[in-house]
Design a protein around this motif. Structure first.
Motif, short mmCIF file in Angstrom:
data_model
loop_
_atom_site.label_atom_id
_atom_site.label_comp_id
_atom_site.label_asym_id
_atom_site.label_seq_id
_atom_site.Cartn_x
_atom_site.Cartn_y
_atom_site.Cartn_z
N GLY A 159 0.81 -1.39 -0.18
CA GLY A 159 0.22 0.40 -0.27
C GLY A 159 0.66 1.57 0.04
O GLY A 159 0.41 2.29 -0.86
N ALA A 160 2.06 0.70 0.59
CA ALA A 160 2.75 2.27 0.75
C ALA A 160 3.62 2.65 -0.60
O ALA A 160 3.41 3.64 -1.16
N LEU A 161 4.25 1.65 -1.31
CA LEU A 161 4.47 1.57 -2.54
C LEU A 161 3.65 2.21 -3.64
O LEU A 161 4.52 3.04 -4.50
N VAL A 162 2.52 1.66 -3.61
CA VAL A 162 1.89 2.37 -4.70
C VAL A 162 0.12 3.70 -3.81
O VAL A 162 -0.52 4.28 -4.84
N ASP A 163 0.57 4.06 -2.56
CA ASP A 163 0.03 5.64 -2.34
C ASP A 163 0.40 6.71 -2.82
O ASP A 163 1.77 7.21 -3.39
N LEU A 164 -0.56 6.91 -4.24
CA LEU A 164 0.18 7.83 -5.33
C LEU A 164 -0.40 9.54 -4.68
O LEU A 164 -0.48 10.14 -5.63
N SER A 165 -1.34 9.27 -3.25
CA SER A 165 -1.30 10.80 -3.08
C SER A 165 -0.53 11.15 -1.82
O SER A 165 -0.07 11.99 -1.52
N GLN A 166 0.98 10.68 -1.93
CA GLN A 166 2.00 10.65 -0.99
C GLN A 166 3.19 10.90 -2.14
O GLN A 166 3.31 9.76 -2.95
N PRO A 167 3.87 11.42 -1.51
CA PRO A 167 6.06 10.84 -2.78
C PRO A 167 6.13 9.77 -1.56
O PRO A 167 5.36 9.06 -1.29
N SER A 168 7.43 9.47 -2.24
CA SER A 168 7.72 8.12 -3.00
C SER A 168 7.91 7.68 -0.99
O SER A 168 8.28 8.20 -0.01
N LEU A 169 7.24 6.84 -1.09
CA LEU A 169 6.86 5.99 0.42
C LEU A 169 8.05 5.28 0.01
O LEU A 169 8.05 3.87 1.38
N VAL A 170 9.26 4.48 -0.19
CA VAL A 170 9.89 3.26 -0.35
C VAL A 170 10.56 3.03 1.05
O VAL A 170 10.22 1.68 1.22
N GLU A 171 10.90 3.86 1.81
CA GLU A 171 11.75 3.69 2.55
C GLU A 171 10.64 2.67 3.57
O GLU A 171 10.78 1.97 4.69
N GLN A 172 9.52 3.40 4.00
CA GLN A 172 8.17 3.18 4.94
C GLN A 172 7.50 1.14 4.27
O GLN A 172 7.50 1.03 5.22
N SER A 173 8.25 1.27 3.29
CA SER A 173 7.55 0.34 2.74
C SER A 173 8.07 -0.48 3.12
O SER A 173 8.15 -1.65 3.05
N GLU A 174 9.80 -1.01 2.72
CA GLU A 174 10.81 -1.54 3.03
C GLU A 174 10.29 -2.11 4.69
O GLU A 174 10.45 -3.10 5.01
N ARG A 175 10.13 -1.10 5.15
CA ARG A 175 10.19 -1.18 7.35
C ARG A 175 9.26 -2.00 7.59
O ARG A 175 9.51 -2.97 7.99
N TYR A 176 7.93 -1.98 6.44
CA TYR A 176 7.43 -2.80 6.21
C TYR A 176 7.39 -4.12 6.55
O TYR A 176 6.39 -5.11 6.67
N HIS A 177 8.02 -4.30 5.29
CA HIS A 177 8.41 -5.85 4.10
C HIS A 177 9.34 -6.45 5.69
O HIS A 177 8.88 -7.68 5.76
N ILE A 178 9.89 -5.69 6.13
CA ILE A 178 11.20 -5.97 7.07
C ILE A 178 10.40 -6.89 8.69
O ILE A 178 10.53 -7.71 8.98
N LEU A 179 9.32 -5.99 8.79
CA LEU A 179 8.30 -6.30 10.05
C LEU A 179 7.83 -7.54 9.72
O LEU A 179 7.68 -8.58 10.84
N ALA A 180 6.98 -7.63 8.17
CA ALA A 180 6.33 -8.96 7.98
C ALA A 180 7.23 -10.19 7.88
O ALA A 180 6.50 -11.46 8.36
N LYS A 181 8.62 -9.89 7.64
CA LYS A 181 9.71 -10.90 7.49
C LYS A 181 9.81 -11.54 8.66
O LYS A 181 9.90 -12.24 9.22
N ALA A 182 9.86 -10.53 9.78
CA ALA A 182 9.74 -11.19 11.57
C ALA A 182 9.18 -11.84 11.79
O ALA A 182 9.41 -12.06 12.19
N ALA A 183 8.21 -10.59 11.27
CA ALA A 183 6.16 -11.63 12.14
C ALA A 183 6.18 -13.25 11.47
O ALA A 183 6.22 -13.90 12.45
N VAL A 184 6.52 -13.63 10.14
CA VAL A 184 6.61 -14.85 9.82
C VAL A 184 7.51 -15.39 10.48
O VAL A 184 7.77 -17.14 10.47
N CYS A 185 8.55 -15.28 10.45
CA CYS A 185 10.28 -16.10 10.99
C CYS A 185 9.89 -16.05 13.13
O CYS A 185 10.66 -16.82 13.80
#
Length: 142
Positions: free
Chosen positions: A93-119
Motif C-alpha cells: 500500500g505504501a509503494l502504490v500510494d499515489l497521494s503521497q511522495p515516495s514511501l519506499v523507505e516506509q514500505s521496506e520497513r513494513y516488509h522487514i516487519l512482515a519477515k520478522a513476524a513470519v519467522c
C-alpha cells in the motif's frame, strides 16, 4: 528463512505490534493497496480483511468490536502470520500510494516487519492459507 526454529527469541509478537501505524495511516495504506494493487492478489477480500485482520489488531476501533476475544481462538503462529499479512498489505500500500511522495523507505520497513513476524514461529509448522498469502506477497515484493 524458512528455518526449523524461530529467529532471535528476544523479539516477540508484542514487540512487533509496537510498530503498527496509527489507525488512520493503517486505513490509508489498506485503501491504497486495495485501490491500486488489490487486483494482483484477488484472493483477499477487502471487507473481510478490514473486519477480520485489520480489526483484530486495532481492537479499540469500530472495525471489529468482537476482536478482543479473537486472541483466545488463534494460535501464536496464526496470529504472527496475520500480522505479517497486515504488514505486507501496508508495505505494498505504501509503494502504490499515489497521494503521497515516495514511501519506499516506509514500505521496506513494513516488509522487514512482515519477515520478522513470519519467522516468529517456524513457517514449516502451522502453515496456513494466511502464510501462503504472505509468502506470495514477499516473493512478488522481492
Amino acid at each position: 528463512f524458512p528455518s526449523s526454529a524461530p529467529v532471535d527469541s528476544m523479539i516477540d509478537l508484542s514487540t512487533l505490534l509496537l510498530y503498527l501505524p496509527p489507525l488512520s495511516l493503517a486505513m490509508r495504506l489498506t485503501k491504497s493497496y486495495f485501490d491500486n494493487a488489490g487486483w494482483t492478489y484477488g484472493a483477499i477480500n477487502p471487507q473481510e480483511f478490514v473486519h477480520d485482520t485489520l480489526g483484530s489488531f486495532y481492537p479499540s476501533s469500530t472495525l471489529n468490536p468482537s476482536a478482543i476475544n479473537m486472541d483466545f481462538h488463534t494460535s501464536k503462529a496464526q496470529r504472527a502470520h496475520e500480522l505479517a499479512l497486515l504488514y505486507m498489505i501496508f508495505s505494498v500500500g505504501a509503494l502504490v500510494d499515489l497521494s503521497q511522495p515516495s514511501l519506499v523507505e516506509q514500505s521496506e520497513r513494513y516488509h522487514i516487519l512482515a519477515k520478522a513476524a513470519v519467522c516468529m514461529e517456524s513457517p514449516l509448522v502451522g502453515a496456513s492459507i494466511t502464510l501462503i498469502q504472505v509468502l506470495s506477497f514477499m516473493f512478488t515484493y522481492s
